[in-house]
Design a protein around this motif. Structure first.
Motif, PDB file in Angstrom:
ATOM      1  N   VAL A 134      28.373  12.892  53.139  1.00 28.53           N
ATOM      2  CA  VAL A 134      28.135  11.490  53.495  1.00 28.53           C
ATOM      3  C   VAL A 134      29.454  10.780  53.775  1.00 28.53           C
ATOM      4  CG1 VAL A 134      27.291   9.287  52.602  1.00 28.53           C
ATOM      5  CG2 VAL A 134      25.942  11.360  52.264  1.00 28.53           C
ATOM      6  N   ALA A 135      30.468  11.020  52.937  1.00 29.63           N
ATOM      7  CA  ALA A 135      31.770  10.394  53.170  1.00 29.63           C
ATOM      8  C   ALA A 135      32.385  10.867  54.482  1.00 29.63           C
ATOM      9  CB  ALA A 135      32.698  10.701  51.993  1.00 29.63           C
ATOM     10  N   TRP A 136      32.254  12.154  54.779  1.00 33.64           N
ATOM     11  CA  TRP A 136      32.768  12.693  56.041  1.00 33.64           C
ATOM     12  C   TRP A 136      32.053  12.062  57.233  1.00 33.64           C
ATOM     13  CZ3 TRP A 136      33.000  18.689  57.145  1.00 33.64           C
ATOM     14  CH2 TRP A 136      33.626  18.896  58.372  1.00 33.64           C
ATOM     15  N   GLU A 137      30.734  11.947  57.149  1.00 37.62           N
ATOM     16  CA  GLU A 137      29.961  11.337  58.240  1.00 37.62           C
ATOM     17  C   GLU A 137      30.387   9.896  58.475  1.00 37.62           C
ATOM     18  OE1 GLU A 137      26.960  11.236  61.208  1.00 37.62           O
ATOM     19  OE2 GLU A 137      27.526  12.963  59.981  1.00 37.62           O
ATOM     20  N   ALA A 138      30.535   9.145  57.386  1.00 35.48           N
ATOM     21  CA  ALA A 138      30.937   7.738  57.525  1.00 35.48           C
ATOM     22  C   ALA A 138      32.355   7.619  58.079  1.00 35.48           C
ATOM     23  CB  ALA A 138      30.835   7.046  56.166  1.00 35.48           C
ATOM     24  N   ALA A 139      33.267   8.463  57.611  1.00 33.61           N
ATOM     25  CA  ALA A 139      34.652   8.392  58.091  1.00 33.61           C
ATOM     26  C   ALA A 139      34.744   8.775  59.561  1.00 33.61           C
ATOM     27  CB  ALA A 139      35.540   9.306  57.241  1.00 33.61           C
ATOM     28  N   ALA A 140      33.954   9.749  59.995  1.00 34.15           N
ATOM     29  CA  ALA A 140      33.987  10.148  61.406  1.00 34.15           C
ATOM     30  C   ALA A 140      33.345   9.090  62.297  1.00 34.15           C
ATOM     31  CB  ALA A 140      33.273  11.491  61.582  1.00 34.15           C
ATOM     32  N   ARG A 141      32.292   8.431  61.810  1.00 34.82           N
ATOM     33  CA  ARG A 141      31.620   7.410  62.613  1.00 34.82           C
ATOM     34  C   ARG A 141      32.451   6.142  62.738  1.00 34.82           C
ATOM     35  NH1 ARG A 141      27.689   9.725  65.693  1.00 34.82           N
ATOM     36  NH2 ARG A 141      26.413  11.145  64.423  1.00 34.82           N
ATOM     37  N   THR A 142      33.201   5.814  61.706  1.00 38.33           N
ATOM     38  CA  THR A 142      33.999   4.581  61.719  1.00 38.33           C
ATOM     39  C   THR A 142      35.396   4.775  62.287  1.00 38.33           C
ATOM     40  OG1 THR A 142      34.680   5.032  59.427  1.00 38.33           O
ATOM     41  CG2 THR A 142      32.752   3.620  59.757  1.00 38.33           C
ATOM     42  N   GLY A 143      35.784   5.993  62.627  1.00 37.20           N
ATOM     43  CA  GLY A 143      37.089   6.227  63.221  1.00 37.20           C
ATOM     44  C   GLY A 143      38.194   6.520  62.237  1.00 37.20           C
ATOM     45  N   LEU A 166      38.826  16.437  65.934  1.00 41.98           N
ATOM     46  CA  LEU A 166      39.156  17.471  64.965  1.00 41.98           C
ATOM     47  C   LEU A 166      38.161  17.529  63.817  1.00 41.98           C
ATOM     48  CD1 LEU A 166      43.044  17.038  64.724  1.00 41.98           C
ATOM     49  CD2 LEU A 166      41.760  18.720  66.039  1.00 41.98           C
ATOM     50  N   PHE A 167      37.553  16.392  63.501  1.00 43.09           N
ATOM     51  CA  PHE A 167      36.604  16.323  62.397  1.00 43.09           C
ATOM     52  C   PHE A 167      35.297  15.711  62.901  1.00 43.09           C
ATOM     53  CE2 PHE A 167      40.861  15.949  60.592  1.00 43.09           C
ATOM     54  CZ  PHE A 167      40.847  16.977  59.665  1.00 43.09           C
ATOM     55  N   PRO A 168      34.485  16.481  63.631  1.00 39.11           N
ATOM     56  CA  PRO A 168      33.208  15.938  64.111  1.00 39.11           C
ATOM     57  C   PRO A 168      32.292  15.620  62.943  1.00 39.11           C
ATOM     58  CG  PRO A 168      33.296  18.306  64.451  1.00 39.11           C
ATOM     59  CD  PRO A 168      34.659  17.893  63.994  1.00 39.11           C
ATOM     60  N   PRO A 169      31.414  14.644  63.103  1.00 41.30           N
ATOM     61  CA  PRO A 169      30.512  14.291  62.000  1.00 41.30           C
ATOM     62  C   PRO A 169      29.593  15.453  61.654  1.00 41.30           C
ATOM     63  CG  PRO A 169      29.895  13.147  64.018  1.00 41.30           C
ATOM     64  CD  PRO A 169      31.216  13.782  64.282  1.00 41.30           C
ATOM     65  N   PRO A 170      29.205  15.572  60.384  1.00 43.36           N
ATOM     66  CA  PRO A 170      28.316  16.671  59.988  1.00 43.36           C
ATOM     67  C   PRO A 170      26.996  16.709  60.745  1.00 43.36           C
ATOM     68  CG  PRO A 170      29.305  15.665  58.058  1.00 43.36           C
ATOM     69  CD  PRO A 170      29.669  14.800  59.232  1.00 43.36           C
ATOM     70  N   LEU A 189      26.622  16.202  63.938  1.00 42.81           N
ATOM     71  CA  LEU A 189      26.895  16.962  65.153  1.00 42.81           C
ATOM     72  C   LEU A 189      27.031  18.457  64.835  1.00 42.81           C
ATOM     73  CD1 LEU A 189      27.586  17.097  68.167  1.00 42.81           C
ATOM     74  CD2 LEU A 189      29.981  16.634  67.553  1.00 42.81           C
ATOM     75  N   VAL A 190      27.671  18.780  63.703  1.00 41.45           N
ATOM     76  CA  VAL A 190      27.797  20.180  63.295  1.00 41.45           C
ATOM     77  C   VAL A 190      26.417  20.780  63.023  1.00 41.45           C
ATOM     78  CG1 VAL A 190      28.762  21.718  61.550  1.00 41.45           C
ATOM     79  CG2 VAL A 190      30.105  19.786  62.382  1.00 41.45           C
ATOM     80  N   ALA A 191      25.534  20.003  62.408  1.00 40.36           N
ATOM     81  CA  ALA A 191      24.191  20.496  62.122  1.00 40.36           C
ATOM     82  C   ALA A 191      23.427  20.776  63.417  1.00 40.36           C
ATOM     83  CB  ALA A 191      23.438  19.481  61.265  1.00 40.36           C
ATOM     84  N   ARG A 192      23.564  19.914  64.420  1.00 35.42           N
ATOM     85  CA  ARG A 192      22.890  20.166  65.701  1.00 35.42           C
ATOM     86  C   ARG A 192      23.458  21.408  66.387  1.00 35.42           C
ATOM     87  NH1 ARG A 192      23.227  14.414  66.152  1.00 35.42           N
ATOM     88  NH2 ARG A 192      25.076  14.614  67.471  1.00 35.42           N
ATOM     89  N   GLU A 193      24.772  21.569  66.321  1.00 34.50           N
ATOM     90  CA  GLU A 193      25.391  22.758  66.913  1.00 34.50           C
ATOM     91  C   GLU A 193      24.933  24.024  66.193  1.00 34.50           C
ATOM     92  OE1 GLU A 193      27.767  24.518  69.798  1.00 34.50           O
ATOM     93  OE2 GLU A 193      27.377  22.372  69.560  1.00 34.50           O
ATOM     94  N   LEU A 194      24.849  23.953  64.874  1.00 32.88           N
ATOM     95  CA  LEU A 194      24.395  25.096  64.091  1.00 32.88           C
ATOM     96  C   LEU A 194      22.954  25.455  64.430  1.00 32.88           C
ATOM     97  CD1 LEU A 194      24.892  27.135  61.785  1.00 32.88           C
ATOM     98  CD2 LEU A 194      24.188  25.353  60.186  1.00 32.88           C
ATOM     99  N   TRP A 220      34.986  22.285  68.399  1.00 27.94           N
ATOM    100  CA  TRP A 220      35.057  22.081  66.958  1.00 27.94           C
ATOM    101  C   TRP A 220      33.689  22.022  66.310  1.00 27.94           C
ATOM    102  CZ3 TRP A 220      39.490  23.414  65.390  1.00 27.94           C
ATOM    103  CH2 TRP A 220      40.626  23.172  66.150  1.00 27.94           C
ATOM    104  N   GLY A 221      32.669  21.660  67.062  1.00 25.93           N
ATOM    105  CA  GLY A 221      31.320  21.707  66.500  1.00 25.93           C
ATOM    106  C   GLY A 221      30.907  23.134  66.164  1.00 25.93           C
ATOM    107  N   ALA A 222      31.157  24.067  67.113  1.00 21.56           N
ATOM    108  CA  ALA A 222      30.864  25.472  66.854  1.00 21.56           C
ATOM    109  C   ALA A 222      31.776  26.039  65.773  1.00 21.56           C
ATOM    110  CB  ALA A 222      31.015  26.279  68.147  1.00 21.56           C
ATOM    111  N   TYR A 223      33.026  25.573  65.761  1.00 19.65           N
ATOM    112  CA  TYR A 223      33.985  26.054  64.743  1.00 19.65           C
ATOM    113  C   TYR A 223      33.482  25.728  63.340  1.00 19.65           C
ATOM    114  CZ  TYR A 223      38.424  26.433  62.223  1.00 19.65           C
ATOM    115  OH  TYR A 223      39.414  26.762  61.330  1.00 19.65           O
ATOM    116  N   TYR A 224      33.093  24.486  63.122  1.00 15.74           N
ATOM    117  CA  TYR A 224      32.594  24.103  61.799  1.00 15.74           C
ATOM    118  C   TYR A 224      31.224  24.714  61.513  1.00 15.74           C
ATOM    119  CZ  TYR A 224      36.407  20.802  61.149  1.00 15.74           C
ATOM    120  OH  TYR A 224      37.651  20.247  60.975  1.00 15.74           O
TER     121      TYR A 224
END
Length: 301
Positions: A66-75, A81-85, A87-92, A264-268
Motif C-alpha cells: 500500500v505504501a509503495w502504491e501510494a508513493a508511486a501514484r503521488t510521485g 523505476l518503481f511502477p505501482p504494484p 501495474l505489476v499485478a496486471r503485467e503478472l 520494469w513491470g515485467a521485471y518486478y
C-alpha cells in the motif's frame, strides 16, 4: 533420622494429590510421588496473541504494498523505476495468461531439480559415511570447508570452458553446492545422535539397517529438512545467476532481459514469482519439519 523420615512421609501423605510429574523424569521415581502444591494457579496462554503473530507477515506485506502504491501514484517514487504494484499485478496476470511465466518457470525448475538431485545423492551418503568413518571424514572435511566458503560464481569461467552448455554448468555447480551443504549438515546431525540410543536398540537384537531406520533417521529428519531448505535456496540463487549470464531461457534470462529493455513491470513480475517460489518452498519444508519433529510444543486446545 528415622523419626524425621517418618514425619516427612506423613506430611507428604496429608497434602492434596495434584497432577503427577511427567514420565520423562529421572528413572521414573518421581512419578510415584504427588507434586508439590503451587502458590498460584497455572494459567494457559491465550490463543489471541498466537493468532496475531500468524497474520503479522500478511500485515507487513500489505503495508509495504500500500505504501509503495501510494508513493508511486503521488510521485514520491519514480514510476519508471518503481511502477505501482497494481501495474505489476496486471503485467503478472497477462504473462501468466499467455503461458510465458509457466513455461520459463518450468525450465528453471527442471534445472534446479537436476542439480539438487545430483547434490543430494552425493552429499547425503558422504555425510553419513563420514560420520561413521573418521578416516573418510579427515579426507573430506578440508575440501568441504574450502568449497563451501568459495563463491560458486568464481568457478564459472572454468565450468564454461570445460562443460560448454548452460544445463551442464548448472548441474555441476548447483550439484556441488547442494552436495557440500548436505554433507556438512548431515555429518553434524549424524554425530549428534546419542550413542546410548544405538546401543539400546543393538542390545534388543537390531541389525545395522534397522538401527539406521529406527534410530538414526528419525533423529536426523528435522535437521535434514533444514539442510534441504538451505540447499533449495542455494540452488535457486545459483540457477538464476547462471540463467542471467549465459542462458537463453528460464526465469533468470527473462529477468535480465526485462531489466535490459527497461520493462520494469515485467521485471518486478518475475521478481514476484521468485519471491513467491522461495516462500512456498520454505513454508512446505517447515510444515513437514513440524510434523516430523518429535519434541514440538503441543497445540493449545
Amino acid at each position: 533420622e528415622q523419626d524425621i523420615s517418618m514425619r516427612l512421609k506423613q506430611d507428604i501423605s496429608k497434602r492434596p494429590r495434584q497432577r503427577r510429574l511427567s514420565t520423562l523424569t529421572v528413572m521414573g521415581y518421581w512419578d510415584t510421588l504427588p507434586s508439590m502444591p503451587t502458590s498460584r494457579p497455572v494459567r494457559l496462554r491465550s490463543r489471541a496473541p498466537l493468532q496475531w503473530v500468524r497474520i503479522l507477515p500478511f500485515i507487513s506485506v500489505a503495508t509495504v504494498v500500500v505504501a509503495w502504491e501510494a508513493a508511486a501514484r503521488t510521485g514520491i517514487l519514480t514510476p519508471l523505476l518503481f511502477p505501482p504494484p497494481s501495474l505489476v499485478a496486471r503485467e503478472l496476470a497477462a504473462r501468466l495468461a499467455s503461458n510465458e511465466i509457466p513455461i520459463q518457470a518450468a525450465v528453471t525448475a527442471r534445472r534446479i531439480a537436476v542439480g539438487f538431485g545430483i547434490g543430494a545423492a552425493a552429499g547425503l551418503p558422504a555425510g553419513l559415511l563420514a560420520a561413521r568413518f573418521s578416516i573418510l571424514r579427515a579426507l573430506l572435511d578440508p575440501w568441504a570447508e574450502v568449497l563451501y566458503a568459495l563463491p560458486k560464481v568464481a568457478l564459472l569461467p572454468f565450468a564454461f570452458l570445460v562443460l560448454g552448455t548452460v544445463d551442464a554448468m548448472n548441474a555441476a555447480l548447483v550439484g556441488l553446492d547442494v552436495a557440500i551443504t548436505f554433507y556438512m549438515i548431515t555429518l553434524g546431525a549424524a554425530r549428534r545422535v546419542p550413542p546410548s540410543l544405538r546401543e539400546a536398540v543393538v542390545n534388543l537384537g537390531a541389525g545395522p539397517f534397522q538401527v539406521f531406520v529406527e534410530v538414526d533417521l528419525p533423529a536426523m529428519a528435522p535437521t535434514l529438512l533444514v539442510a534441504a531448505q538451505l540447499a533449495i535456496l542455494h540452488a535457486l540463487r545459483l540457477t538464476i545467476v547462471l540463467e542471467m549470464l549465459f542462458a537463453m531461457s528460464g526465469v533468470g534470462h527473462r529477468l535480465w532481459l526485462s531489466g535490459q529493455t527497461f520493462e520494469w513491470g515485467a521485471y518486478y513480475a518475475y521478481l514476484t514469482v521468485l519471491g513467491f517460489t522461495s516462500l512456498l518452498a520454505t513454508w512446505l519444508l517447515r510444515r513437514l519439519q513440524g510434523r516430523l519433529y518429535a519434541f514440538n510444543e503441543p497445540a493449545l486446545p
